[in-house]
Design a protein around this motif. Sequence first.
Motif, PDB file in Angstrom:
ATOM      1  N   GLY A   1       2.618   6.659  -8.334  1.00 49.51           N
ATOM      2  CA  GLY A   1       3.503   5.751  -7.829  1.00 49.51           C
ATOM      3  C   GLY A   1       3.068   5.086  -6.577  1.00 49.51           C
ATOM      4  N   LEU A   2       2.664   6.102  -5.675  1.00 44.00           N
ATOM      5  CA  LEU A   2       1.957   5.789  -4.482  1.00 44.00           C
ATOM      6  C   LEU A   2       0.715   4.822  -4.375  1.00 44.00           C
ATOM      7  CD1 LEU A   2       2.658   6.726  -1.440  1.00 44.00           C
ATOM      8  CD2 LEU A   2       0.918   8.110  -1.529  1.00 44.00           C
ATOM      9  N   ALA A   3       0.006   5.346  -5.587  1.00 43.85           N
ATOM     10  CA  ALA A   3      -0.937   4.567  -5.575  1.00 43.85           C
ATOM     11  C   ALA A   3      -0.873   3.076  -5.853  1.00 43.85           C
ATOM     12  CB  ALA A   3      -2.173   5.027  -6.772  1.00 43.85           C
ATOM     13  N   LEU A   4       0.186   3.034  -7.179  1.00 42.62           N
ATOM     14  CA  LEU A   4       0.539   1.613  -7.233  1.00 42.62           C
ATOM     15  C   LEU A   4       1.290   0.798  -6.394  1.00 42.62           C
ATOM     16  CD1 LEU A   4       1.923   2.719 -11.020  1.00 42.62           C
ATOM     17  CD2 LEU A   4      -0.054   1.113 -10.463  1.00 42.62           C
ATOM     18  N   LEU A   5       2.036   1.537  -5.322  1.00 46.25           N
ATOM     19  CA  LEU A   5       2.773   0.817  -4.448  1.00 46.25           C
ATOM     20  C   LEU A   5       1.725   0.250  -3.416  1.00 46.25           C
ATOM     21  CD1 LEU A   5       5.466   0.641  -3.273  1.00 46.25           C
ATOM     22  CD2 LEU A   5       4.893   2.388  -1.589  1.00 46.25           C
ATOM     23  N   PHE A   6       0.874   0.956  -3.058  1.00 49.16           N
ATOM     24  CA  PHE A   6      -0.517   0.539  -2.355  1.00 49.16           C
ATOM     25  C   PHE A   6      -1.173  -0.587  -2.782  1.00 49.16           C
ATOM     26  CE2 PHE A   6      -2.626   2.339   1.283  1.00 49.16           C
ATOM     27  CZ  PHE A   6      -1.462   3.265   1.855  1.00 49.16           C
ATOM     28  N   LEU A   7      -1.337  -0.434  -3.916  1.00 49.60           N
ATOM     29  CA  LEU A   7      -1.880  -1.808  -4.966  1.00 49.60           C
ATOM     30  C   LEU A   7      -0.859  -2.989  -4.858  1.00 49.60           C
ATOM     31  CD1 LEU A   7      -3.612  -0.464  -8.113  1.00 49.60           C
ATOM     32  CD2 LEU A   7      -4.809  -1.553  -6.018  1.00 49.60           C
ATOM     33  N   ALA A   8       0.118  -2.706  -5.046  1.00 50.09           N
ATOM     34  CA  ALA A   8       1.148  -3.741  -4.846  1.00 50.09           C
ATOM     35  C   ALA A   8       1.245  -4.491  -3.708  1.00 50.09           C
ATOM     36  CB  ALA A   8       2.770  -3.495  -5.498  1.00 50.09           C
TER      37      ALA A   8
END
Lengths: 333, 305
Positions: free
Chosen positions: B36-43
């Motif tokens: 989730g953290l990685a995805l949030l960063f990407l977003a």
Amino acid sequence: MNWKTLIAATALGLVVSTPALAAREILNVSYDPTRELYEQFNKEFVKHWKAETGEPLTVRQSHGGAGKQTRAVIDGLEADVVTLALAYDIDAISEKTGKLPKDWQKRLPHNSAPYTSTIVFLVRKGNPKGLHDWDDLIKPGVEVITPNPKTSGGARWNYLAAWAFAQDKYGSEEKAKDYITKLFKQVPVLDSGARGSTTTFVQRGIGDVLLAWENEALLAINELGKGDFEIVVPSVSILAEPPVTLVDKNAQKHGTTDVAKAYLEYLYTPVGQEIAAKNYYRPTDPKIAKKYADAFPDVNLITVDDVFGGWQKAQKTHFNDGGVFDQIYKPSE
Amino acid sequence: MSDSGVANAVAPAFTAAAVSRRAVGEGAWLRWALTGLALLFLAVFLVVPLVLVFREAFSKGWDVYLAALTEPDAWHAIKLTLIAAAIAVPLNVIFGIAAAWGISKFRFRGKQVLITLIDLPFAVSPVIAGLIYVLVFGSRGWLGPWLEAHDLSIIYAVPGIVLATIFVTFPFVARELIPLMQEQGVSHEEAALTLGASGWQTFRRVTLPSIKWGLLYGVILCNARAMGEFGAVSVVSGHIRGKTNTLPLHVEILYNEYQFAAAFAVASLLALLAVVTLVAKSALEFKHQRDRERSARAATRQEEL
């Protein structure tokens, strides 16, 4: 292998379709805030030239901080005319390249400045920090936006206007230096050109006051944020004369001396003066100036010659390497 | 028989997964949190800005968008950008292959120095890269007076822009190929030469097919950088509209002239280029992977036989 042919054809097409330049063109290397002025003026001049001579003409523009643009012309950017923010920069081109005579400033009326301007404050609506004069700028907590005097002509005018005020008010050069030191401690960002500073203040919302060319401040108010900003005219400011001149050797090389000269002279005609006024530059033609008098506030103006003994001296004392600006400004603080 | 066969095949796989999960020793929540953290960063740092670029570009409608791209100065900037890339990329392909070939297939003194030099453009700030050319070709520079006497201009003209682009992009192809070719070694080429192939035949029939994916990958990255380069090109361009302005410089000019919709319209072209680059890169990786698996399978089959 059709795609190979396609790529080759595209590449070839690109090279070939670059138009062979039949028409003559001149290059005007200018400073930052004149973008809108010359966009309109060039259109008018091309029309005028076509009507007069029947020759189609292209006027190319290059804009940036005045210091940077000067550097580029010295390094070989082949400007036919330069329209810069202050005389010293053109002196530097003359001195370092010999492409124009030393007495260039005497070739056109009004010290070769077809329009003038001055430095004013642009503040946010309602002037929340109550900034009315230069000494208000060094009150604690006031953030001042100005470009870098090393690269921007406008910034040098800002600096000298502030200095002239302080020297007059506090009575000595030492105290003026103290004032300037304090002033630059309140500057969070130094952009390289006037337009960059305007964008910082207006678009990014940084700072409480923008020290700006009057033309730039009026443009920001009228084009960007009607009602969001106000102009404050300080008790004293400086008469800024942005000069224009032919770069003789470049124009000779391009065979454009006649049209480049006509281009500059056209700035002084009523048409050119009106365009300048509409772009918030103060016209030098008294008739046009009168017509647009309402657009420009009354300012108590001093000149570089009176207070600083001319641009050569001002540049040497304040802005050259090791000058006063280098002594007072330490970006790390 | 067939049933138990399937069961046998499935069971070890299942246990293996279970073991590896236990080996990591963390609960599902941690995996989800990390993902989730990685995805949030990407977003936040990638997707949202990209979407905003396009939203801003279309903020004043299609007409303004199209006008911004077809306006003569913009059109010229597009052409100049393509020309610079069309010259820089092929030259860097030739240089990259030559350098990688020399470094990986031969032994010579100073090899390490050469590898370090190839990396130089990655280490040097693009602004410095531009200034280097001003120092060499500017009118007060080293070659300046000679160029001026012969009426040649490099700085503040198209050749300077091409040179700056070549400088900042030259490691891409070589850097992609050197590890690949070193890993492959020289045995195939030696075999080809022993069998009587000429040097050129060896290169074309043996070396080139084995490096083609790496090469394409390098070309794509090189092209993306060539079209997107701002710093070095900005220094040598002179910013003459309709003459020495590339796409990234044109974006800056429009932005500084308060034409935000137009600035983002042109920026969206560059963003589109980035997206195309990423898609092409992923497609290549996918294909390359499949190729490798296929040849690996073929190799095992041969061993079994």
